[in-house]
Write an enzyme that holds these catalytic residues in place. Structure first.
Site, PDB file in Angstrom:
ATOM      1  N   HIS A 192      -7.346  -7.570  -0.064  1.00 24.93           N
ATOM      2  CA  HIS A 192      -7.376  -6.346   0.791  1.00 24.93           C
ATOM      3  C   HIS A 192      -8.239  -6.596   1.791  1.00 24.93           C
ATOM      4  O   HIS A 192      -9.612  -6.534   1.621  1.00 24.93           O
ATOM      5  CB  HIS A 192      -7.692  -5.362  -0.250  1.00 24.93           C
ATOM      6  CG  HIS A 192      -7.375  -3.903   0.501  1.00 24.93           C
ATOM      7  ND1 HIS A 192      -6.075  -3.343   0.343  1.00 24.93           N
ATOM      8  CD2 HIS A 192      -8.236  -2.959   0.977  1.00 24.93           C
ATOM      9  CE1 HIS A 192      -6.314  -2.414   0.941  1.00 24.93           C
ATOM     10  NE2 HIS A 192      -7.276  -2.075   1.431  1.00 24.93           N
TER      11      HIS A 192
ATOM     12  N   HIS B 157      -3.665  -3.975   3.192  1.00 25.79           N
ATOM     13  CA  HIS B 157      -4.591  -2.725   3.959  1.00 25.79           C
ATOM     14  C   HIS B 157      -4.241  -2.550   5.638  1.00 25.79           C
ATOM     15  O   HIS B 157      -4.542  -1.738   6.016  1.00 25.79           O
ATOM     16  CB  HIS B 157      -6.063  -3.723   4.014  1.00 25.79           C
ATOM     17  CG  HIS B 157      -7.162  -2.917   5.097  1.00 25.79           C
ATOM     18  ND1 HIS B 157      -7.503  -1.440   4.462  1.00 25.79           N
ATOM     19  CD2 HIS B 157      -7.571  -2.884   6.300  1.00 25.79           C
ATOM     20  CE1 HIS B 157      -8.303  -1.071   5.439  1.00 25.79           C
ATOM     21  NE2 HIS B 157      -8.426  -2.068   6.347  1.00 25.79           N
TER      22      HIS B 157
ATOM     23  N   GLU C 269      -4.296   2.160  -3.267  1.00 23.85           N
ATOM     24  CA  GLU C 269      -5.545   2.976  -2.616  1.00 23.85           C
ATOM     25  C   GLU C 269      -5.340   3.690  -1.625  1.00 23.85           C
ATOM     26  O   GLU C 269      -6.366   4.307  -1.156  1.00 23.85           O
ATOM     27  CB  GLU C 269      -6.249   1.507  -2.241  1.00 23.85           C
ATOM     28  CG  GLU C 269      -6.041   0.915  -0.735  1.00 23.85           C
ATOM     29  CD  GLU C 269      -7.628   1.098  -0.008  1.00 23.85           C
ATOM     30  OE1 GLU C 269      -8.451   1.358  -0.617  1.00 23.85           O
ATOM     31  OE2 GLU C 269      -7.535   0.942   1.230  1.00 23.85           O
ATOM     32  N   ASN C 270      -3.832   3.952  -1.244  1.00 23.62           N
ATOM     33  CA  ASN C 270      -4.065   5.176  -0.161  1.00 23.62           C
ATOM     34  C   ASN C 270      -2.853   6.270  -0.716  1.00 23.62           C
ATOM     35  O   ASN C 270      -2.494   7.052   0.075  1.00 23.62           O
ATOM     36  CB  ASN C 270      -3.305   4.510   0.935  1.00 23.62           C
ATOM     37  CG  ASN C 270      -4.112   3.626   1.724  1.00 23.62           C
ATOM     38  OD1 ASN C 270      -3.867   2.447   1.837  1.00 23.62           O
ATOM     39  ND2 ASN C 270      -5.256   3.811   2.290  1.00 23.62           N
TER      40      ASN C 270
ATOM     41  N   HIS D 255     -11.008   2.126  -0.353  1.00 25.00           N
ATOM     42  CA  HIS D 255     -11.141   3.565  -0.554  1.00 25.00           C
ATOM     43  C   HIS D 255     -11.279   3.658  -2.024  1.00 25.00           C
ATOM     44  O   HIS D 255     -10.977   4.866  -2.377  1.00 25.00           O
ATOM     45  CB  HIS D 255     -10.094   4.274  -0.020  1.00 25.00           C
ATOM     46  CG  HIS D 255      -9.760   4.102   1.362  1.00 25.00           C
ATOM     47  ND1 HIS D 255     -11.090   4.450   2.111  1.00 25.00           N
ATOM     48  CD2 HIS D 255      -8.855   3.973   2.315  1.00 25.00           C
ATOM     49  CE1 HIS D 255     -10.324   4.395   3.626  1.00 25.00           C
ATOM     50  NE2 HIS D 255      -9.185   4.233   3.835  1.00 25.00           N
TER      51      HIS D 255
ATOM     52  N   ASP E  20       0.794  -1.248   0.063  1.00 29.79           N
ATOM     53  CA  ASP E  20      -0.099   0.120   0.075  1.00 29.79           C
ATOM     54  C   ASP E  20       0.820   1.304  -0.111  1.00 29.79           C
ATOM     55  O   ASP E  20       1.467   1.642   1.011  1.00 29.79           O
ATOM     56  CB  ASP E  20      -0.973  -0.020   1.239  1.00 29.79           C
ATOM     57  CG  ASP E  20      -1.671  -1.106   1.352  1.00 29.79           C
ATOM     58  OD1 ASP E  20      -1.181  -2.210   1.069  1.00 29.79           O
ATOM     59  OD2 ASP E  20      -2.980  -1.074   1.692  1.00 29.79           O
TER      60      ASP E  20
ATOM     61  N   HIS F 269      -1.066  -2.185   6.558  1.00 29.69           N
ATOM     62  CA  HIS F 269      -0.138  -1.702   6.696  1.00 29.69           C
ATOM     63  C   HIS F 269       1.098  -2.156   7.513  1.00 29.69           C
ATOM     64  O   HIS F 269       1.917  -1.374   7.793  1.00 29.69           O
ATOM     65  CB  HIS F 269      -0.315   0.012   6.875  1.00 29.69           C
ATOM     66  CG  HIS F 269      -1.127   0.504   5.950  1.00 29.69           C
ATOM     67  ND1 HIS F 269      -1.576   1.915   5.953  1.00 29.69           N
ATOM     68  CD2 HIS F 269      -1.811  -0.036   4.830  1.00 29.69           C
ATOM     69  CE1 HIS F 269      -2.495   2.354   5.013  1.00 29.69           C
ATOM     70  NE2 HIS F 269      -2.473   1.078   4.336  1.00 29.69           N
TER      71      HIS F 269
HETATM   72 FE   FE2 Z   1      -7.647  -0.607   2.841  1.00 29.69          FE
END
Ligand code: FE2
Length: 279
Positions: free
Chosen positions: A171, A196, A64-65, A93, A33, A198
């Site tokens: 995720h 997801h 996605e971040n 997200h 991520d 992290h």
């Molecule tokens: Fe996420």
């Protein structure tokens, strides 16, 4: 009801060298991520040289971040592709930023979780250079439209009709769900990589059926933080229970992820975590 082991046995990947594979090993780099501007800059400045150092033939990146810690924009997706990612996966997200619906409708290299509404734009499976990439969302805390275990068999079968090199980005929040998915898919895909949370986990392994697995690949971004967010803001929200606007942190940036090696028949031969300090 078949067990995961028997299902994997019936549909298992061929062992290396047993037809189909020519003995060439393929190395797939999975970049965890990418968080905020700090994570994106690390990718832009370091991904190409890292690919070369690791000998990676293919690169999948969870993006996605990347837009200030939540979501992605078409422009940022294009930047990550230009920086050396072959395929970008997303997550919970996915719809946070404008313009992603139209972008995902057309993109063949940026995919969203497969188990969202069938009426939503985009796709959860793509095949690029002979590597199939599947993105699925976990059920705990993330409320996908469809349970991932309802969706995964059909999408893996769709991928296997075209290639045996298949990587699943699962995720998800719960370690139990990620371990269960990895076991369920053992022998049918090359790797199941969790994203997801992290936080990189220390359980990289090749399962008995030839599927590599890692519960979470970690985060490419600022680790001097609370999973990417400025620590004092995250702590204040938790201590007070009051709304606090989150901003991405900037310090302790590193690239994290995993390197999966597989034969051309799709069977994983090794997996190791990647953790590279950036600045
Ligand atoms: Fe996420």
């Amino acid at each position: 009801m078949p067990s995961a082991a028997s299902a994997a046995g019936e549909a298992g990947l061929r062992p290396a060298g047993a037809g189909g594979g020519q003995g060439r090993e393929v190395k797939i780099l999975f970049v965890a991520d990418v968080f905020g501007t700090a994570g994106r800059r690390a990718v832009e400045e370091r991904l190409r040289s890292l690919r070369a150092e690791l000998g990676a033939n293919f690169c999948i990146l969870n993006g996605e971040n990347v837009a200030d810690g939540a979501g992605i924009t078409p422009k940022l997706a294009d930047k990550l592709l230009a920086a050396g990612a072959d395929v970008i996966t997303l997550g919970n997200h996915v719809w946070r930023r404008d313009g992603m619906g139209a972008y995902l409708e057309k993109s063949e290299r940026v995919i969203r979780p497969a188990n969202l509404s069938r009426h939503a734009p985009g796709r959860g499976l793509t095949i690029v250079d002979g590597v199939a990439v599947i993105n699925v969302l976990g059920s705990l805390f993330l409320a996908p439209h469809i349970n991932p275990f309802e969706e995964i068999d059909a999408i893996v079968a769709e991928a296997r009709a075209k290639t045996q090199m298949i990587v699943v980005d699962f995720h998800a929040e719960a370690t139990s769900e990620k371990v269960a998915m990895a076991r369920w898919l053992d022998g049918r895909v090359t790797a199941v990589i969790g994203t997801h949370t992290h936080v990189q986990t220390n359980d990289a392994r090749v399962q008995p059926g030839g599927t590599a697995a890692l519960t979470d690949a970690g985060m490419t971004g600022p680790h001097d933080s609370v999973i990417g967010v400025e620590a004092d803001l995250a702590i204040r929200r938790m201590r007070t229970g009051m709304p606090v606007r989150f901003y991405p942190a900037e310090g302790g940036v590193r690239i994290e992820g995993a390197l999966v090696e597989c034969s051309e028949d799709g069977r994983a031969t090794s997996i190791e975590t990647v953790r590279v300090p950036f600045r």
